[in-house]
Design a protein around this motif. Structure first.
Motif, PDB file in Angstrom:
ATOM      1  N   ARG A  75       0.821  -1.215   0.000  1.00  0.00           N
ATOM      2  CA  ARG A  75       0.000   0.000   0.000  1.00  0.00           C
ATOM      3  C   ARG A  75       0.857   1.267   0.000  1.00  0.00           C
ATOM      4  NH1 ARG A  75      -3.739  -2.770   4.155  1.00  0.00           N
ATOM      5  NH2 ARG A  75      -5.029  -4.009   2.792  1.00  0.00           N
ATOM      6  N   LEU A  76       1.923   1.237  -0.796  1.00  0.00           N
ATOM      7  CA  LEU A  76       2.780   2.403  -0.992  1.00  0.00           C
ATOM      8  C   LEU A  76       2.313   3.148  -2.238  1.00  0.00           C
ATOM      9  CD1 LEU A  76       6.339   0.880  -0.457  1.00  0.00           C
ATOM     10  CD2 LEU A  76       5.153   2.469   1.036  1.00  0.00           C
ATOM     11  N   HIS A  77       2.338   4.464  -2.177  1.00  0.00           N
ATOM     12  CA  HIS A  77       1.967   5.262  -3.342  1.00  0.00           C
ATOM     13  C   HIS A  77       3.126   5.267  -4.323  1.00  0.00           C
ATOM     14  CE1 HIS A  77       1.157   9.127  -5.520  1.00  0.00           C
ATOM     15  NE2 HIS A  77       0.024   8.474  -5.659  1.00  0.00           N
ATOM     16  N   TYR A  78       2.824   5.058  -5.601  1.00  0.00           N
ATOM     17  CA  TYR A  78       3.862   5.111  -6.632  1.00  0.00           C
ATOM     18  C   TYR A  78       3.314   5.826  -7.864  1.00  0.00           C
ATOM     19  CZ  TYR A  78       1.562   1.204  -9.008  1.00  0.00           C
ATOM     20  OH  TYR A  78       0.652   0.398  -9.659  1.00  0.00           O
ATOM     21  N   ILE A  79       4.209   6.494  -8.583  1.00  0.00           N
ATOM     22  CA  ILE A  79       3.857   7.203  -9.807  1.00  0.00           C
ATOM     23  C   ILE A  79       5.001   7.052 -10.801  1.00  0.00           C
ATOM     24  CG2 ILE A  79       2.341   8.914  -8.704  1.00  0.00           C
ATOM     25  CD1 ILE A  79       4.664  10.894  -8.722  1.00  0.00           C
TER      26      ILE A  79
END
Length: 91
Positions: free
Chosen positions: A70-74
């Motif tokens: 549940r880590l934000h990545y872009i």
């Protein structure tokens, strides 16, 4: 790399079940795991050009681990837009 039980990651995680043992061992040898650990500990967003794939087995992908933890990545272009980056050509 054995993922431990945390509120965000169970021992039966998708990452542990999806990838071959060789892929997990390679992931544990490279810097990606340290990068994701730092991002999780510091609340950072991970920037990667890799794309999530539920079908890949032979290489652990950063977006797959990010989703599991549940880590934000872009991607890079999203980061540049978010930072309102402008490239100016001067003559």
């Amino acid at each position: 790399m054995q993922l431990r039980n945390t509120p965000h990651c169970s021992s039966e995680s998708q990452v542990q079940n999806q990838f071959t043992q060789g892929a997990k061992e390679e992931f544990a040898r490279v810097a990606d795991g340290w990068l994701l650990a730092k991002a999780q500990a510091s609340g950072f967003t991970v920037v990667t050009e890799e794309v999530y794939s539920q079908d890949v087995k032979r290489r652990v992908l950063i977006p797959n681990v990010c989703r599991d933890l549940r880590l934000h990545y872009i991607n890079t272009f999203s980061m540049l837009r978010t930072l309102d980056t402008a490239f100016v050509l001067k003559r």
